[in-house]
Enzyme design. Structure first.
Site, PDB file in Angstrom:
ATOM      1  N   ASP A 105       0.878  -1.170   0.141  1.00 27.95           N
ATOM      2  CA  ASP A 105      -0.026   0.086  -0.124  1.00 27.95           C
ATOM      3  C   ASP A 105       0.948   1.258  -0.180  1.00 27.95           C
ATOM      4  O   ASP A 105       1.362   1.700  -0.915  1.00 27.95           O
ATOM      5  CB  ASP A 105      -0.741  -0.101   1.275  1.00 27.95           C
ATOM      6  N   PHE A 154     -10.403   0.339   0.009  1.00 26.91           N
ATOM      7  CA  PHE A 154     -10.114  -0.747   1.169  1.00 26.91           C
ATOM      8  C   PHE A 154     -10.684  -2.120   0.703  1.00 26.91           C
ATOM      9  O   PHE A 154     -11.996  -2.265   0.498  1.00 26.91           O
ATOM     10  CB  PHE A 154     -10.419  -0.170   2.320  1.00 26.91           C
ATOM     11  N   VAL A 155      -9.933  -3.165   0.897  1.00 27.33           N
ATOM     12  CA  VAL A 155     -10.344  -4.394   0.389  1.00 27.33           C
ATOM     13  C   VAL A 155      -9.917  -5.493   1.608  1.00 27.33           C
ATOM     14  O   VAL A 155      -9.274  -5.031   2.505  1.00 27.33           O
ATOM     15  CB  VAL A 155      -9.569  -4.964  -0.711  1.00 27.33           C
ATOM     16  N   ASP A 161      -7.810  -7.924   6.311  1.00 26.46           N
ATOM     17  CA  ASP A 161      -9.014  -7.549   7.598  1.00 26.46           C
ATOM     18  C   ASP A 161      -9.168  -5.938   7.500  1.00 26.46           C
ATOM     19  O   ASP A 161      -8.674  -5.253   6.854  1.00 26.46           O
ATOM     20  CB  ASP A 161      -8.399  -7.738   8.838  1.00 26.46           C
TER      21      ASP A 161
END
Ligand code: IMP
Ligand code: MG
Length: 182
Positions: A105, A154-155, A161
């Site tokens: 990220d 956001f995955v 999580d």
């Protein structure tokens, strides 16, 4: 269908797509690491499912070790502060390390880990990340093996999580913003 479908805006990768892509990554790694002293270094907890599938797709002798780090708390953005919660169990001098991460990220976590592990004099260090969000990168780091590039959303699922939930989903999906008050 799963317990969490109501919280998921869109499925990005199904279980079948993930399995097929991880098999390709395993084949690439098998080709590149023949004759080397491979140690898979899983970054807990996000990489636990990816690592278990990837390891079974690598047709070579290798070791598996794990580190646990924290950079997040329960929010959705990186702080740049990386804390080692569990270190490797074995020395890595002279070994060929492959860091196995769920997602690259900002790059803060892997940048820090790579520097820290380099000081232990391994023969090589490479990075295998299942997902990449290049738009969010802060540190100059690229994965040597990469599953999928994804947009800045956001995955969760397949180990990833949100606030410790959804890691056991068999697919990867984008969480509805209302789930995290976005
Ligand atoms: P980085 O240090 O910003 O590159 O963050 C890496 C870590 O942040 C990953 O190992 C994940 O645990 C977490 N992370 C980043 N993006 C996501 C996401 O979309 N879903 C879940 N976890 C994420
Ligand atoms: Mg996480």
């Amino acid at each position: 269908m799963s317990y969490a479908d109501k919280d998921i805006e869109r499925v990005l990768f199904t279980a079948e797509e993930l399995k097929a892509r991880v098999a390709q990554l395993g084949a690439e790694i098998t080709r590149d690491y023949r004759g080397k002293d491979l140690v898979l270094v899983g970054i807990l907890r996000g990489a636990y499912i990816f690592m278990s599938e990837l390891a079974r797709q690598i047709d070579l002798p290798c070791e598996a070790d794990f580190m646990s780090v924290s950079s997040y708390g329960s929010g959705t953005t990186s702080t740049g502060q990386v804390r080692i919660i569990k270190d490797l169990s074995e020395p890595v001098e002279g070994k060929d390390l492959l860091l196995v991460e769920d997602i690259l990220d900002t790059g803060n976590t892997l940048y820090y880990l790579r520097e820290m592990l380099a000081a232990r004099r391994p023969a090589s260090i490479s990075v295998c990340a299942l997902l990449d969000k290049p738009e969010r990168r802060v540190k100059d780091i690229k994965a040597d093996y990469m599953g999928f590039t994804i947009p800045d959303a956001f995955v969760v699922g397949y180990g990833l999580d949100y606030a410790e939930h959804y890691r056991n989903l068999p697919y990867i999906g984008i969480v509805k913003p209302e789930v995290y008050g976005g």
